[in-house]
Motif scaffolding. Structure first.
Motif, PDB file in Angstrom:
ATOM      1  N   GLN A 299       0.589   5.696   0.697  1.00  0.00           N
ATOM      2  CA  GLN A 299      -0.211   6.805   1.225  1.00  0.00           C
ATOM      3  C   GLN A 299       0.318   8.090   0.615  1.00  0.00           C
ATOM      4  O   GLN A 299       1.523   8.339   0.644  1.00  0.00           O
TER       5      GLN A 299
ATOM      6  N   ARG B 268       0.841  -1.196   0.000  1.00  0.00           N
ATOM      7  CA  ARG B 268       0.000   0.000   0.000  1.00  0.00           C
ATOM      8  C   ARG B 268       0.876   1.247   0.000  1.00  0.00           C
ATOM      9  O   ARG B 268       2.011   1.216   0.453  1.00  0.00           O
TER      10      ARG B 268
ATOM     11  N   THR C  70      -5.010   6.713   0.637  1.00  0.00           N
ATOM     12  CA  THR C  70      -4.171   5.527   0.535  1.00  0.00           C
ATOM     13  C   THR C  70      -4.617   4.698  -0.670  1.00  0.00           C
ATOM     14  O   THR C  70      -5.742   4.848  -1.155  1.00  0.00           O
TER      15      THR C  70
END
Ligand SMILES: [Zn+2]
Length: 826
Positions: free
Chosen positions: A218, A216, A228
């Protein structure tokens, strides 16, 4: 299954529903001025705001509407009848727009955009628009977060937008952080680069080197926006390439080929494999590898005369001599003597017996009194020709300069004069029923690898047809047209005379640029000579200057080479795919490829289904390139060429896609490869050493890896031709009762375009199209605030329509899709 000619609709229909407009009314006007009343007509009640689709007659009206305070910059698109776009407005503002001459095309009352309803734009007491949206969550969106590896190194490419990106003071910064695998915290904050083009904020983007694949990311903006996103794979886990079959044959091309070699091999292939190959000759001969014979005589500057033969050099022009003769007597008039091909200009003399003819006088005399040998003679460049010309030391031979071979030129004579371009057509069933693929290489003369890449692909088809199952499927299910060099005159000039030649050999220059010192700058950029989004229509990236590298020609389709392409796709209307092969950018492009610089108004964006199909095809093609030696064409170099590179007015792709509905790719082979030894990306060149470092820059390696990609494009076309399966789609969430406003979006089972209505009418091809939130982003989200019924159908890239619905005529079955979002009243 029902097929429709989808893209006929593209220009004919309002290409309306596009990006989300930030909900602003007229804003920024002086609240005390005459327009204060309208400036203050900001919606008080969100329910009364609606999205309208509008058409403006052109840039003048756009200026007027923007000056009145309407913010329409976002999501505008150029259509043949003007400019179309959207506005979120009140009923009062609709009246205002109409009064200004704006055509309101459709009015989607019933739902509003989530940006607005989620907090949207605040309004201060005076009615001026607040700069800061109250909800920063909605102000940053991630367009792409892609992971790939090459030569043992990982990379993360991130592309993200802030809705405040256009803001100049202060400029909004963006930072990206990533985790280090599932469940790990964000960290490693890096600053992103702001990409602005033609005065418009595009997005922030960066390519980062990373050792561990994040799951992931952000992204945070300097104004507090944060979002995100999940990291996707780019060209990872590709299916095995054709070359994985041990008996598959490849590596046929052993060096760069000039046009004569390319064409003779094409003809030989047609003779050797008559069951699957033939030659189609293009009807328009080129203007020729030929030049008029020239000389510059009489001195420099004001005294210089530029002389050009009437005949081509090889047809007698090179045999002409011109001599400026000094005579001893005084007060003699200017005279011209012609004996055979020898032209003697007897210069006038003054009272003292000195030469007295000016450059202009000599030029005029040569044009009119050289017995037709010289038909162009003029002063040098912008000089008036007022200087007295000097006698020559003797007869000066005119030359076309084509016998001046450059160092390293191939052996042999180049045939002078116009060329006929052969098209190598390969396919088992060349009856117009299989999807046609046009591979068009070397519009730009100095780009040598595109020609070898295309020839290698042709060789692989014919050599593997009988022995390789996958190749057999390609040959049996497609109809392939190879133009191995579409600029043979320029290509010969590049091989034999001037390696960096880009354009063709046609000299459209006026006298000021017609002297032989300019000869390496003449010619038309064939990829700026087409009819859609052209420089002649005001699009950027084509030049009107005849010595510019991007000279667009005196008119659209002025050149035989571009006329031929139009002839070919009109004669063989089964051509549904096209690859314009160039070097050496390491890029894969489609539409939009051109824009009008003022306002950065692009050619219409492809419908979402086409866009998704382009991305899907690109991933397949580039995965096979990567399979050869791990060369990665990065996602920042893939997409609409004007979105990621620049505007190229009048390119062939725009014409073929918008006029004929052909999926038209632009392919920049070569380009950067990652060098693990230095940790840097190393750039390519137009004519890399053929046997250069096979891991880095090498004509041979590029030919082999990019031929993999062309072969995959054939498989894409074959699959497309066999696609008889309807797409399916759904609204998420679907039918149901909801206690408050709901965000909904569409999803499709494969690349497909959705046409929908919310006003109770049956959906047709004229209905709004479901579009991306913004270009290079996923589909938009509707914020539904009142009970709304969506009616829609989807069309896949091959033209199959969901549930066999016929949008073109009243159909009692009404088998389009519907879903009702019921919002409970409080
Ligand atoms: Zn090129």
């Amino acid at each position: 299954m029902r097929h429709i000619q989808r893209r006929i609709a593209l220009l004919a229909l309002p290409a309306l529903v596009g990006s989300i407009l930030v909900a602003t009314g007229p804003a920024g006007a002086d609240p005390t001025g005459p327009s204060a009343a309208t400036s203050r007509s900001q919606p008080e009640d969100r329910e009364s705001v609606r999205l309208v689709q509008i058409r403006l007659t052109g840039a003048d009206m756009l200026d007027k509407v923007v000056a009145a305070g309407f913010d329409l910059e976002h999501g505008l698109r150029r259509v043949p009848t003007g400019i179309e776009g959207e506005a979120v407005v009140t009923a009062e503002q609709v009246t205002e727009l109409t009064a200004m001459g704006v055509e309101v095309l459709a009015d989607d009352a019933g739902f509003a955009w989530s940006d607005q309803a989620d907090g949207g734009i605040g309004v201060d007491a005076a009615g001026a628009r607040a700069v800061q949206p109250s909800n920063h969550q909605a102000t940053v969106r991630i367009a792409r977060a892609d992971w790939f590896t090459t030569k043992g190194q990982g990379f993360l490419y991130v592309e993200a937008r802030t809705t405040e990106g256009q803001q100049a003071d202060p400029i909004v910064g963006m930072q990206v952080e990533n985790d280090s695998g599932k469940g790990t915290p964000f960290g490693f904050a890096r600053t992103m680069s702001r990409f602005v083009d033609s005065g418009q904020y595009m997005f922030h983007r960066n390519l980062f080197k990373l050792d561990t694949r994040p799951t992931r990311i952000q992204v945070t903006s300097s104004t507090g926006g944060v979002t995100t996103g999940v990291v996707s794979n780019w060209l990872e886990n590709a299916p095995p390439p054709l070359t994985a079959n041990p008996s598959y044959k490849s590596d046929f091309v052993d060096g760069y080929k000039h046009p004569q070699q390319l064409y003779s091999r094409a003809k030989e292939i047609a003779r050797q494999y008559p069951d699957i190959a033939e030659i189609v000759y293009l009807p328009n001969q080129t203007n020729g590898y030929q030049r008029k014979a020239q000389a510059q005589l009489g001195g420099t500057g004001q005294a210089a005369v530029v002389v050009t033969s009437a005949a081509w050099g090889h047809e007698g022009g090179n045999d002409i001599t011109v001599e400026f003769v000094d005579r001893p007597d005084a007060n003699l008039p200017l005279a011209v003597e012609v004996t055979g091909k020898a032209v003697r200009v007897l210069l006038a003399t003054d009272a003292a017996g000195a030469p007295a003819s000016t450059a202009t006088q000599v030029a005029d005399a040569l044009r009119t009194r050289s017995a037709g040998l010289i038909d162009r003679a003029h002063p040098y460049r912008t000089n008036e020709g007022s200087g007295i010309v000097a006698p020559t030391a003797g007869p000066v031979a005119l030359t076309d300069f084509l016998d001046q071979k450059r160092v390293g030129a191939p052996e042999g004579e180049v045939p002078r004069g116009p060329a006929t371009i052969p098209v190598l057509r390969i396919g088992k069933h060349r009856d117009g029923k299989k999807p046609g693929v046009l591979i068009q290489a070397q519009d730009h003369a100095r780009e040598w690898v595109p020609a070898t890449t295309s020839l290698e692909s042709a060789e692989r088809l014919v050599h593997n047809y009988r022995s390789d199952r996958e190749t057999k499927k390609i040959v049996e299910n497609t109809d392939i047209f190879f133009i191995l060099s579409n600029n043979p005159d320029g290509a010969n000039y590049s091989f034999y005379n001037f390696a960096s030649q880009r354009k063709n050999m046609t000299n459209h220059c006026p006298d000021a640029s017609a002297d032989p010192g300019q000869r390496n700058s003449w010619g038309v950029d064939l990829n700026r000579n087409y009819r859609v989004g052209s420089g002649h229509d005001g699009y950027a990236g084509g030049s009107t200057n005849c010595v510019s590298g991007t000279y667009q020609g005196p008119e659209e389709l002025s050149e035989p080479e571009s006329k031929n392409i139009i002839w070919l796709v009109e004669k063989y209307s089964n051509i549904k795919f096209m690859m314009s092969v160039h070097s050496n950018g390491g890029q894969l492009f489609w539409q939009p490829g051109a824009y009008i610089a003022d306002g950065r108004i692009t050619t219409p964006r492809p419908p979402l289904g086409d866009e998704a199909f382009y991305w899907q095809s690109a991933a397949r093609i580039l995965s096979q390139v990567k399979a050869h030696r791990e060369t990665v064409v990065t996602p920042e170099n893939v997409g609409g060429s004007s979105d990621v590179l620049y505007s190229s007015a009048g390119n062939v792709r725009e014409d073929l896609y918008y006029t004929y509905g052909i999926y038209a790719f632009g392919w920049e082979v070569g380009g950067s490869v990652y060098n693990p030894a230095t940790g840097d990306w190393q750039g390519g060149s137009f004519q890399p050493e053929w046997t250069g470092n096979p891991e880095l820059v090498s004509g041979h390696a590029e030919t082999m890896e990019y031929a993999n990609g062309i072969m995959e494009m054939f498989r894409v076309a074959a699959d497309w031709g066999k696609d008889k399966k309807d797409p399916t789609s759904r609204l998420i969430p679907g039918d149901g009762k909801y206690r408050g406003p709901v965000d909904v979006r569409f999803e499709t089972s494969e690349p497909a375009t959705i046409y929908y209505t919310t006003d109770g009418s049956r959906p047709t091809l004229e209905s709004p199209r479901y579009a991306a939130t913004e270009f290079r982003e996923p589909g938009q989200v509707f914020h539904v605030t009142e009970t709304t019924t969506f009616r829609w159908f989807s069309v896949d890239s091959a033209g199959n329509i969901e549930k066999n619905y016929d949008p073109t005529k009243k159909d009692k079955r009404n088998n389009y899709r519907t879903a009702t979002i019921t919002i409970a009243k409080k």
